[in-house]
Design an enzyme around this catalytic site. Sequence first.
Site, PDB file in Angstrom:
ATOM      1  N   ASP A 138     -46.916 -33.243  83.207  1.00  9.85           N
ATOM      2  CA  ASP A 138     -46.037 -34.387  83.476  1.00  9.85           C
ATOM      3  C   ASP A 138     -46.714 -35.262  84.529  1.00  9.85           C
ATOM      4  O   ASP A 138     -46.419 -35.191  85.717  1.00  9.85           O
ATOM      5  CB  ASP A 138     -44.685 -33.855  83.977  1.00  9.85           C
ATOM      6  CG  ASP A 138     -43.716 -34.959  84.325  1.00  9.85           C
ATOM      7  OD1 ASP A 138     -43.858 -36.074  83.803  1.00  9.85           O
ATOM      8  OD2 ASP A 138     -42.807 -34.689  85.143  1.00  9.85           O
TER       9      ASP A 138
ATOM     10  N   ARG B 191     -46.978 -40.820  92.329  1.00 11.32           N
ATOM     11  CA  ARG B 191     -46.151 -40.488  93.506  1.00 11.32           C
ATOM     12  C   ARG B 191     -45.786 -41.701  94.340  1.00 11.32           C
ATOM     13  O   ARG B 191     -44.698 -41.748  94.940  1.00 11.32           O
ATOM     14  CB  ARG B 191     -46.896 -39.487  94.404  1.00 11.32           C
ATOM     15  CG  ARG B 191     -47.272 -38.182  93.735  1.00 11.32           C
ATOM     16  CD  ARG B 191     -46.070 -37.399  93.298  1.00 11.32           C
ATOM     17  NE  ARG B 191     -46.470 -36.153  92.636  1.00 11.32           N
ATOM     18  CZ  ARG B 191     -45.652 -35.440  91.873  1.00 11.32           C
ATOM     19  NH1 ARG B 191     -44.405 -35.824  91.645  1.00 11.32           N
ATOM     20  NH2 ARG B 191     -46.076 -34.333  91.306  1.00 11.32           N
TER      21      ARG B 191
ATOM     22  N   HIS C  41     -41.965 -25.228  93.930  1.00 18.65           N
ATOM     23  CA  HIS C  41     -42.383 -26.631  93.952  1.00 18.65           C
ATOM     24  C   HIS C  41     -41.318 -27.499  94.622  1.00 18.65           C
ATOM     25  O   HIS C  41     -41.625 -28.313  95.497  1.00 18.65           O
ATOM     26  CB  HIS C  41     -42.644 -27.125  92.521  1.00 18.65           C
ATOM     27  CG  HIS C  41     -42.831 -28.607  92.406  1.00 18.65           C
ATOM     28  ND1 HIS C  41     -43.998 -29.251  92.767  1.00 18.65           N
ATOM     29  CD2 HIS C  41     -41.984 -29.585  91.983  1.00 18.65           C
ATOM     30  CE1 HIS C  41     -43.869 -30.550  92.558  1.00 18.65           C
ATOM     31  NE2 HIS C  41     -42.663 -30.787  92.088  1.00 18.65           N
TER      32      HIS C  41
ATOM     33  N   LYS D 222     -42.950 -41.918  85.877  1.00 17.71           N
ATOM     34  CA  LYS D 222     -42.991 -40.815  84.925  1.00 17.71           C
ATOM     35  C   LYS D 222     -43.130 -41.270  83.477  1.00 17.71           C
ATOM     36  O   LYS D 222     -43.172 -40.424  82.599  1.00 17.71           O
ATOM     37  CB  LYS D 222     -41.682 -40.018  85.032  1.00 17.71           C
ATOM     38  CG  LYS D 222     -41.449 -39.349  86.381  1.00 17.71           C
ATOM     39  CD  LYS D 222     -42.311 -38.121  86.553  1.00 17.71           C
ATOM     40  CE  LYS D 222     -41.865 -37.299  87.748  1.00 17.71           C
ATOM     41  NZ  LYS D 222     -42.641 -36.036  87.842  1.00 17.71           N
TER      42      LYS D 222
ATOM     43  N   GLU E   3     -46.345 -27.731  83.825  1.00 17.26           N
ATOM     44  CA  GLU E   3     -45.027 -27.351  83.311  1.00 17.26           C
ATOM     45  C   GLU E   3     -45.148 -26.664  81.953  1.00 17.26           C
ATOM     46  O   GLU E   3     -46.185 -26.733  81.299  1.00 17.26           O
ATOM     47  CB  GLU E   3     -44.133 -28.596  83.138  1.00 17.26           C
ATOM     48  CG  GLU E   3     -43.973 -29.433  84.404  1.00 17.26           C
ATOM     49  CD  GLU E   3     -42.809 -30.416  84.347  1.00 17.26           C
ATOM     50  OE1 GLU E   3     -41.825 -30.148  83.629  1.00 17.26           O
ATOM     51  OE2 GLU E   3     -42.897 -31.448  85.030  1.00 17.26           O
TER      52      GLU E   3
ATOM     53  N   ASP F 212     -36.690 -33.705  81.426  1.00 16.28           N
ATOM     54  CA  ASP F 212     -37.533 -32.933  82.328  1.00 16.28           C
ATOM     55  C   ASP F 212     -36.655 -32.298  83.403  1.00 16.28           C
ATOM     56  O   ASP F 212     -35.919 -32.996  84.102  1.00 16.28           O
ATOM     57  CB  ASP F 212     -38.578 -33.852  82.972  1.00 16.28           C
ATOM     58  CG  ASP F 212     -39.695 -33.056  83.624  1.00 16.28           C
ATOM     59  OD1 ASP F 212     -39.904 -31.884  83.256  1.00 16.28           O
ATOM     60  OD2 ASP F 212     -40.371 -33.624  84.503  1.00 16.28           O
TER      61      ASP F 212
ATOM     62  N   GLU G  10     -48.463 -31.067  96.368  1.00 15.69           N
ATOM     63  CA  GLU G  10     -48.274 -29.838  97.134  1.00 15.69           C
ATOM     64  C   GLU G  10     -49.601 -29.304  97.660  1.00 15.69           C
ATOM     65  O   GLU G  10     -49.686 -28.841  98.794  1.00 15.69           O
ATOM     66  CB  GLU G  10     -47.689 -28.737  96.248  1.00 15.69           C
ATOM     67  CG  GLU G  10     -46.251 -28.874  95.844  1.00 15.69           C
ATOM     68  CD  GLU G  10     -45.914 -27.780  94.821  1.00 15.69           C
ATOM     69  OE1 GLU G  10     -46.037 -28.078  93.615  1.00 15.69           O
ATOM     70  OE2 GLU G  10     -45.591 -26.658  95.224  1.00 15.69           O
TER      71      GLU G  10
ATOM     72  N   GLN H 176     -43.172 -43.696  92.518  1.00 10.19           N
ATOM     73  CA  GLN H 176     -41.932 -42.912  92.590  1.00 10.19           C
ATOM     74  C   GLN H 176     -41.230 -43.067  93.945  1.00 10.19           C
ATOM     75  O   GLN H 176     -40.017 -43.254  94.015  1.00 10.19           O
ATOM     76  CB  GLN H 176     -42.255 -41.433  92.340  1.00 10.19           C
ATOM     77  CG  GLN H 176     -41.036 -40.522  92.241  1.00 10.19           C
ATOM     78  CD  GLN H 176     -41.402 -39.099  91.785  1.00 10.19           C
ATOM     79  OE1 GLN H 176     -42.541 -38.841  91.385  1.00 10.19           O
ATOM     80  NE2 GLN H 176     -40.457 -38.193  91.825  1.00 10.19           N
TER      81      GLN H 176
ATOM     82  N   GLU I 274     -48.334 -32.482  86.976  1.00 10.37           N
ATOM     83  CA  GLU I 274     -47.313 -31.458  87.155  1.00 10.37           C
ATOM     84  C   GLU I 274     -47.511 -30.410  86.068  1.00 10.37           C
ATOM     85  O   GLU I 274     -47.437 -30.718  84.880  1.00 10.37           O
ATOM     86  CB  GLU I 274     -45.900 -32.060  87.107  1.00 10.37           C
ATOM     87  CG  GLU I 274     -45.629 -32.950  88.312  1.00 10.37           C
ATOM     88  CD  GLU I 274     -44.169 -33.340  88.523  1.00 10.37           C
ATOM     89  OE1 GLU I 274     -43.800 -33.649  89.672  1.00 10.37           O
ATOM     90  OE2 GLU I 274     -43.400 -33.361  87.545  1.00 10.37           O
TER      91      GLU I 274
ATOM     92  N   THR J 223     -46.912 -38.184  79.194  1.00 12.68           N
ATOM     93  CA  THR J 223     -46.610 -36.768  79.406  1.00 12.68           C
ATOM     94  C   THR J 223     -47.363 -36.044  78.303  1.00 12.68           C
ATOM     95  O   THR J 223     -47.135 -36.323  77.131  1.00 12.68           O
ATOM     96  CB  THR J 223     -45.093 -36.515  79.276  1.00 12.68           C
ATOM     97  OG1 THR J 223     -44.401 -37.379  80.179  1.00 12.68           O
ATOM     98  CG2 THR J 223     -44.746 -35.067  79.590  1.00 12.68           C
TER      99      THR J 223
HETATM  100 CA   LIG Z   1     -41.775 -32.926  86.134  1.00 11.23          CA
HETATM  101 MG   LIG Z   2     -44.246 -37.697  82.350  1.00 10.98          MG
END
Ligand SMILES: [Ca+2]
Ligand SMILES: [Mg+2]
Lengths: 436, 436
Positions: free
Chosen positions: A245, A249, A142, A265, A213, A135, A376, A252, A211, A269
């Site tokens: 994704d 948070r 972002h 993560k 993507e 990734d 965000e 993380q 996310e 996904t």
């Molecule tokens: Ca990502």
């Molecule tokens: Mg993921």
Amino acid sequence: MSLRSWLSIPRGSHFSLANIPFGIISTDASPKPRPAVAIGDYALDLEAFTAKNGFSACSIIQPHQTVFSQTTLNAFAALGRPIHSVVRKYIQSVFSENTPHSEILKSNTSLQREVLIPLKEVKTHLPMHIGDYTDFYAGRNHAFNVGSMFRGKDNALQPNYNHLPVGYHGRASSVVVSGTRIRRPQGQILENPVATPKQPIFSPCKKLDIELELGALVCKPNKLGEPITISAAEENIFGVVLMNDWSARDIQAWEYVPLGPFNAKNFGTTISPWIVLVDALEPFMTKGLSQETELLPYLREKRKENMYDIRLQVNLTPESGKTTTIATTSSKNLLFSFPQMLAHHSITGCPMNVGDLLGSGTISGLEPTERGALIEQTWNGKDPIRLEGGEERTFLEDGDTVTIKGVCGNNEDSLVGFGECVGTIEAAINLQPHIG
Amino acid sequence: MSLRSWLSIPRGSHFSLANIPFGIISTDASPKPRPAVAIGDYALDLEAFTAKNGFSACSIIQPHQTVFSQTTLNAFAALGRPIHSVVRKYIQSVFSENTPHSEILKSNTSLQREVLIPLKEVKTHLPMHIGDYTDFYAGRNHAFNVGSMFRGKDNALQPNYNHLPVGYHGRASSVVVSGTRIRRPQGQILENPVATPKQPIFSPCKKLDIELELGALVCKPNKLGEPITISAAEENIFGVVLMNDWSARDIQAWEYVPLGPFNAKNFGTTISPWIVLVDALEPFMTKGLSQETELLPYLREKRKENMYDIRLQVNLTPESGKTTTIATTSSKNLLFSFPQMLAHHSITGCPMNVGDLLGSGTISGLEPTERGALIEQTWNGKDPIRLEGGEERTFLEDGDTVTIKGVCGNNEDSLVGFGECVGTIEAAINLQPHIG
Ligand SMILES: [Ca+2]
Ligand SMILES: [Mg+2]
Ligand SMILES: [Ca+2]
Ligand SMILES: [Mg+2]
Ligand code: NI
């Protein structure tokens, strides 16, 4: 050759004759996963089509027809882009209103009944065996927003950011196809970051995020020790999918220094099921974000228009039912292209394999309505967003469904779209019987 | 049953009757990779042994004998630990001096000639298909030394370090078997970290390093969304190998904030070819490093002796030829066990697959001679080490060969050893024709 079809393709379909995306399907009647293309409201079953000599007028694929009886697209992808190109054009010609091969399908209604399956009767599967998943973080807006949130605007981007496509190795085993339910992960969270000593608690994730993507799938391997050059890298990309994704948070924030995101993560996904070939996207190439620094030669691309202009949309639907579009943007909001990512990834000699997945990084535009992650949109939970129907969200709640859509083109009769990338959040598992 | 064999096994062999490690071999005469066990100076070809009814007195494996005609050990591993245990004990009994099955091999000299191949005539292959590879950082002394180097002793360990096994997703495609040559990687390096603005150069890695680690291989999958509990996790581990996690320190320093090491780690990770089963290591369990904090319940192990006491050694041999032992230590210098790593990795619901590889993190003891990486031994290049023959090293030079050895036990007739994990550094590739 006309891009109108004898097959009735609804206006606004993502799967016009201009597209011809590849996927893996099964049906109740025939549960073995097999290759297909999406066209209008149908899947063309390529295994059945091949068995009935559907490729009789396409000599180049004939020595390789077993690729269409595999359970993944890896073997087809490995044939290389020139063959993908011929096969896609052949299928376009077979479905074209003035097809030179009308005997193959247009006038063969019994074969139509055998090989054209309504999409709503089809189960889609992960389209490729993904050996490794990486990734990247090329969505500069972002990265800037998230950096601003935690370090202020002046230090938002790390010193390396403009020089290389920042990325990390992801977890291939938890890449799932659209529709797979996502269980809320659990783990260690630092509830009070300023207390001393820092003492994590065990909890279901309270900051579950998305996310937005793109994912690119690799069709050409390189050997250990032999980099892919930037000029060759385009040939190594099979096609593109939408990708969510999912990100925890709070997990993380506690775990990621110094070795990067890990459990935040690896719980899922999601990718869309239909791989849109690079050839189909070629007409929608445009310029991406401007480089602010001169890149080292191994990352310099000859073509200026190196990004896809895909209109992207993120919808959120709570269990109660009303859907809100929470973000719209374009995939051109990236600082590095997939060929640049491949060149960087392999510059050390890292071997890429057919089926490897590259994530673009979260795609956000400059406006608040163009932000591809809730962190965000809500500025890390400080400013909730309001949904149609009155509910508010900072992060995802159980029962929420997130749907990403992506489409290229303006003519409703010749869109090149991705369909949907969907996932619904399930409550965290009860661990008591497990750790009690 | 005696652990003496009718087969002549040299004193000091890593592959005594107490061991019976599994690998994948091929020979010039029979180039198809196939399963084998190492015993003394021989490989027992399990495909040939099975074909000649070698397992006729081992009923439990009979329905599964095709596992021994695969090109990896994944299918055998997937049978589960109770079957691994029976098969290992059966092979021990077949080779035992007072074997109850002497007709099978002891008195069948023609079969001996067919199935026992001198190890020096054997080529070893990657023993498993590795779907995903994760590298942890559980070598607390290593983490402390590296942290001290860059942040001082008081902040050496990050606040999360004692609470969870810190790790990152690695690159499965570049895991290679012992003996594979490792090409010096190239990439972006920040030569002058204090200049403004920070401007990287493109260069072959100048700080090429080793990491002395153990690798564990998974034999039992868990489903997406369903964590492996700490009490069940031991059953999910097939066996252990030696591992050298080659590392490009200068590439890492520039790239790793904020998403962790990437290109610094993806150009090669070497593992030893013979997987020592968990059963064979059980007699060598001991206490690891003391926990300084109470762990959350999902990481609490019932057994106190949760670490392997494997004597480890790192040898460096320059092209000129003289070998220096640059480090000796024990694998007990870890803060978290493999079951703890599995429980942490999957607590989010991350699915593990048969063949997944977990790296322990660099293993260092407290003494300078016990440090498992050159960055620690030379304090990031400041204090070169002196080799036999007079050369000095800060980091690896082209032509250097690094050999990791590991062995358990004190009785020279019943060692449980890993053999060697070897790699030689090749010069960086000339990129001019590639990027020119
Ligand atoms: Ca990502
Ligand atoms: Mg993921
Ligand atoms: Ca490591
Ligand atoms: Mg490595
Ligand atoms: Ni795989």
